[in-house]
Design an enzyme around this catalytic site. Sequence first.
Site, short mmCIF file in Angstrom:
data_model
loop_
_atom_site.label_atom_id
_atom_site.label_comp_id
_atom_site.label_asym_id
_atom_site.label_seq_id
_atom_site.Cartn_x
_atom_site.Cartn_y
_atom_site.Cartn_z
N TYR A 139 79.00 20.37 -43.36
CA TYR A 139 78.90 19.70 -42.87
C TYR A 139 79.50 20.17 -41.27
O TYR A 139 78.40 19.97 -40.57
CB TYR A 139 78.82 18.18 -43.39
CG TYR A 139 77.98 17.85 -44.34
CD1 TYR A 139 76.86 17.35 -44.25
CD2 TYR A 139 78.99 18.42 -45.50
CE1 TYR A 139 76.15 16.89 -45.49
CE2 TYR A 139 78.26 17.82 -46.74
CZ TYR A 139 76.74 17.48 -46.31
OH TYR A 139 76.06 16.78 -47.83
N HIS A 166 91.15 9.71 -35.73
CA HIS A 166 90.41 10.27 -36.84
C HIS A 166 90.97 9.81 -38.54
O HIS A 166 91.12 11.25 -39.05
CB HIS A 166 90.19 11.66 -36.79
CG HIS A 166 89.71 11.62 -35.33
ND1 HIS A 166 89.37 13.07 -34.72
CD2 HIS A 166 89.03 11.30 -34.20
CE1 HIS A 166 88.64 12.64 -33.65
NE2 HIS A 166 88.60 11.18 -33.49
N GLU A 219 76.64 11.94 -36.01
CA GLU A 219 75.31 12.40 -37.45
C GLU A 219 75.55 11.23 -38.53
O GLU A 219 76.12 10.88 -39.27
CB GLU A 219 76.01 14.19 -37.99
CG GLU A 219 76.78 15.22 -37.01
CD GLU A 219 76.84 15.88 -37.51
OE1 GLU A 219 76.51 17.51 -37.21
OE2 GLU A 219 77.12 15.98 -38.84
N GLN A 258 93.58 4.49 -34.09
CA GLN A 258 93.01 4.28 -34.80
C GLN A 258 93.02 3.59 -36.02
O GLN A 258 92.16 3.41 -36.96
CB GLN A 258 91.75 5.35 -34.85
CG GLN A 258 91.55 5.82 -33.66
CD GLN A 258 89.92 6.92 -33.00
OE1 GLN A 258 89.82 7.41 -34.14
NE2 GLN A 258 89.83 7.44 -32.14
#
Length: 373
Positions: free
Chosen positions: A258, A154, A248, A90
């Site tokens: 979070y 990520h 989210e 990614q």
Amino acid sequence: MKKSLFSTLFLAMVCLACAQQTPSEVTAESPENLNYTTELVVEEMGIPWGMTFLPDGSMLFTEKSGQLFHFVDGKKTIIAGLPEVYVRGQGGLMDIATHPDYENNGWLYITFASSEGEEEGGNTALIRAKLRNDSLVSIEKLYKAVPNTKKGQHFGSRIAFDDAGYLYFSIGERGNREVNPQDITRDGGKIYRLNDDGSIPADNPFVNDADAKKAIYSYGHRNPQGLTKNPFTGEIWEHEHGPRGGDEINIIQKGKNYGWPVISYGINYSGTSFTDITEKEGMEQPLFYWVPSIAPNGLVIVHSDRYPNWEGNLLVGSLKFQYLERLILKDNEVVKREKLFEGIGRLRDVVQAPDGFIYIAVEGKGILKIVKK
């Protein structure tokens, strides 16, 4: 500010079902009368990632493969001078943004996967540079996450400025959910805040913690690929990928946690559970979460008279289901979802240009402008 979706539509549903409504029950429907269509502006692209606009109306955009383009008068030109980009999984060349005062100072900001460092592999880096004669010059490294790793997932990463001129950018937890996102001494799974020159703001939340990464503004994130300033409130809004479910939307607040991966509304890709709690004291609830996951990418809060019926709505690209999602809010609660341009392809970015038009970047297709029919 944050509210669970379990309470979002409780009063509206109580007479019908005497039960609270889950996010999947906030209907995602196609609009009956879509007044807009798309117009292909830039074609023949692989995986576009980020877009920004210059004062002359021309566009700069990135491709994940490691190329930066300038698009002006219908022609795209490759921009030279980029640092070496680590392309893996990614990771690659990611977001690009102009300084709020670009017209006077000429600064561009770029995030990309970089192999700089002693370890093999790569991690997310942030630079600023200026554009001269189709080349980047005056390049300055502002931040480089450590350690490098060969993991391909990520990296994040998005860039946004607030009304005070602070620079925010995101880095995903690099596939190390057990360690990085909850540890403020480590990079990954964070939203960072810097001054525009890369220095640390004196009031960042962890500047007085000897061991902390001083640039961290919030933590407990998974893989944030949406970051924007709310044009009406000045707040920084973010969305991030969950695993299987649990994507989210959050309003980013100073020093807040979070929750990832301690609390989540998602499960492992295999279908197994990694946490049995969705709430915990000291951890923020999302403003909204998706179940199932849509794989969100790109985020804009519409503030344009070109789309009067979309004013204040959120637009989010879906990689997984290949449509643009419109989320209608009331008092910071999602009350309706709409699927726009279903089947258009894997959406990578959504940007509102200075002239008010909205542009979307689609894998294998290009960059499209949303126009009236």
